[in-house]
Scaffold this active site. Structure first.
Site, PDB file in Angstrom:
ATOM      1  N   ASP A 144       0.820  -1.211   0.000  1.00 45.60           N
ATOM      2  CA  ASP A 144       0.000   0.000   0.000  1.00 45.60           C
ATOM      3  C   ASP A 144       0.852   1.259   0.000  1.00 45.60           C
ATOM      4  OD1 ASP A 144       0.737   0.633   2.632  1.00 45.60           O
ATOM      5  OD2 ASP A 144      -0.969  -0.434   3.491  1.00 45.60           O
ATOM      6  N   LYS A 177      -4.458   2.884  -1.064  1.00 47.87           N
ATOM      7  CA  LYS A 177      -5.767   3.479  -0.856  1.00 47.87           C
ATOM      8  C   LYS A 177      -5.656   4.981  -0.628  1.00 47.87           C
ATOM      9  CE  LYS A 177      -7.286  -0.571   1.734  1.00 47.87           C
ATOM     10  NZ  LYS A 177      -7.613  -1.037   3.082  1.00 47.87           N
ATOM     11  N   MET A 214      -5.540   8.673  11.605  1.00 51.27           N
ATOM     12  CA  MET A 214      -6.326   9.039  10.415  1.00 51.27           C
ATOM     13  C   MET A 214      -7.432  10.036  10.764  1.00 51.27           C
ATOM     14  SD  MET A 214      -6.686   5.108   9.003  1.00 51.27           S
ATOM     15  CE  MET A 214      -7.400   4.568  10.546  1.00 51.27           C
TER      16      MET A 214
END
Length: 485
Positions: A34, A56, A169
């Site tokens: 990722d 992502k 996040m």
């Protein structure tokens, strides 16, 4: 049928990858990775390993996750050993569980390798301990995202927690987090730190309090990936900060050697806190020739590549029994030691001519002396033979090819310094630039006089020249340069 290893790659620093994770990368036939995985980790993979990027963004998680699940299943069904490499830890908001469910459905064997989660490592790299005696006896980690259904945390309960609060996040919801904590009773003056790109050379820490951090984050244009840490432990940062004091912190250094050596050099740069951008501008390949050493009295090496290629071609080391051996440079010396052979001599100055002169002390008039080198190395065998009453013969056993890149602007746009360790790399850089000019804001570092001469022949200015013409010597000068700025 193959097997899948779901591996946590840690927060960004290459050396925070676990030993088991490193083995999984080295042994994989296919790696699915990722956007938060350090590119240096991928350099540990086998040359033939298939690398699949499925990163992502902030809005495409669901779609990409379905593709990830499908890909790791397909590759395992092809009989491959698959490493699913994820930033942080697979089970700390990493959706590793969803991938296991997909593997179970396809009856594919798997193992999970935990990674060092950013919730503790990134604060550590910022000088903020998540617990500290008499300040915080617990810490609590939350996702900063709302759920798919739009539900939010129970901030009435969270605001009453006495330990350190860590939100991953959470930048998009920073105003909600700070506002709800104040609303449910947390003091508005509670210290807050936002750590952007934590544990990397571009780490940035923005500090404030619950009542000020939203405005400060806007002013500072904080962007993901970043984590939010809330609590009195933030005040320890001024005393505990260590990572940002490393000599190359914040600097992006371009390495231009052949791929393998560029990666090795990149490791050394990152140990000093810098970010290394790997752009091989040369390629080293052995030449298809047979060694003829039977009547040589001495063998001279002027590079690691020469030693390495020589022993790859040599069938039986016993033929070296009556030869004197000389080398230039400590790395060449160390490469020879790998074959349990100590050189008879090594000149103080790292120059081929000095090596030739030194060989006179170990040979007789008329003796044949082999100089093992590359196809482009400027070896003056005729001049030396006449001058020293010996018979010098250049044996060129490997070639150096220039690698021209068409997207040089993109590769160097964030670079602070370019390192050149050969004239060939300089030529390749200039050819890659084409009609464009070198950006004068990007400093240039040279390994020695010959390379400097090549750089200056193109009208470029050399900011740093190594006092000792080795990669380590160059790194020392780069370190000194930034330390003394």
């Amino acid at each position: 049928m193959g097997k899948v290893y779901i591996v946590g790659a840690g927060p960004g620093d290459l050396e925070l990858l676990t030993l088991k994770g490193k083995r999984c990368v080295e042994e994989a036939d296919c790696i699915v990775y990722d956007r938060l995985v350090n590119p240096q980790i991928l350099s540990l993979a086998q040359t033939e390993c298939e690398l699949i990027y499925l990163g992502k963004g902030n809005t495409e998680g669901g779609v990409i996750q379905d593709e990830i699940n499908r890909t790791i299943v397909e590759k395992a069904l092809e009989g491959k050993t698959v490493t699913r490499l994820k930033g942080g830890d697979p089970f700390v908001f990493g959706r590793g569980g969803e991938e296991i469910l997909a593997l179970n459905e396809a009856e594919i064997e798997f193992e999970v390798v935990p990674g060092i989660t950013s919730s503790i490592s990134v604060p550590s790299y910022s000088g903020i301990p998540v617990t500290h005696r008499n300040i915080a006896r617990s810490f609590h980690v939350f996702t900063g995202h709302t759920s798919k259904e739009g539900t939010w945390h129970n901030f009435d309960a969270i605001a009453k927690l006495e330990g350190t609060l860590v939100f991953l996040m959470g930048i998009k919801n920073l105003d909600l987090i700070a506002g709800d904590l104040i609303k449910y009773g947390k003091s508005p003056t509670t210290p807050v730190a936002i750590i952007e790109k934590g544990s990397t050379s571009k780490q940035r820490v923005v500090e404030g309090t619950l009542e000020t951090i939203v405005e400060i984050a806007k002013e500072e244009k904080v962007v993901p990936p970043a984590i939010i840490i809330i609590g009195e432990v933030v005040n320890l940062r001024s005393e505990f900060n260590w990572f940002e004091k490393l000599p190359l912190f914040g600097k992006n250094i371009l390495t231009t050697r052949d791929y393998k050596k560029s990666v090795e050099f990149a490791y050394e740069i990152e140990k000093l806190g810098g970010k290394a951008t790997v752009l091989p501008l040369i390629n080293i390949e052995p030449l298809d020739i047979e060694l003829d050493i039977k009547d040589a009295k001495a063998i001279l090496f002027n590079s690691q590549n020469g030693v390495k290629t020589f022993f790859e071609k040599l069938d039986d080391v016993r033929v070296l029994g009556d030869k004197k051996i000389g080398v230039v440079g400590i790395k060449t010396y160390e490469e020879l030691l790998k074959h349990r052979i100590k050189p008879d001599f090594m000149p103080e100055k790292y120059l081929g001519e000095r090596l030739a002169e030194e060989s006179v002390n170990f040979t007789k008039d008329g003796d044949k002396i082999l100089f093992i080198t590359s196809d482009i190395s400027p070896v003056k065998t005729e001049e030396w033979s006449e001058k020293m009453d010996r018979r010098f013969v250049a044996t060129r056993i490997f070639k150096t090819e220039k690698v021209i890149t068409t997207d040089i602007d993109d590769k160097i746009k964030e670079v602070d310094m370019i390192t050149f360790l050969s004239s060939s790399a300089v030529d390749a850089y200039i050819e890659s630039l084409g009609d464009k000019k070198h950006n004068p804001d990007i400093k240039i570092a040279s390994i020695g006089k010959m390379t400097t001469k090549s750089i200056e022949s193109y009208g470029l200015e050399v900011e740093i020249e190594a006092k000792t013409s080795t990669a380590q010597g160059l790194l020392t000068e780069v370190k000194n340069y930034y330390t003394n700025l």
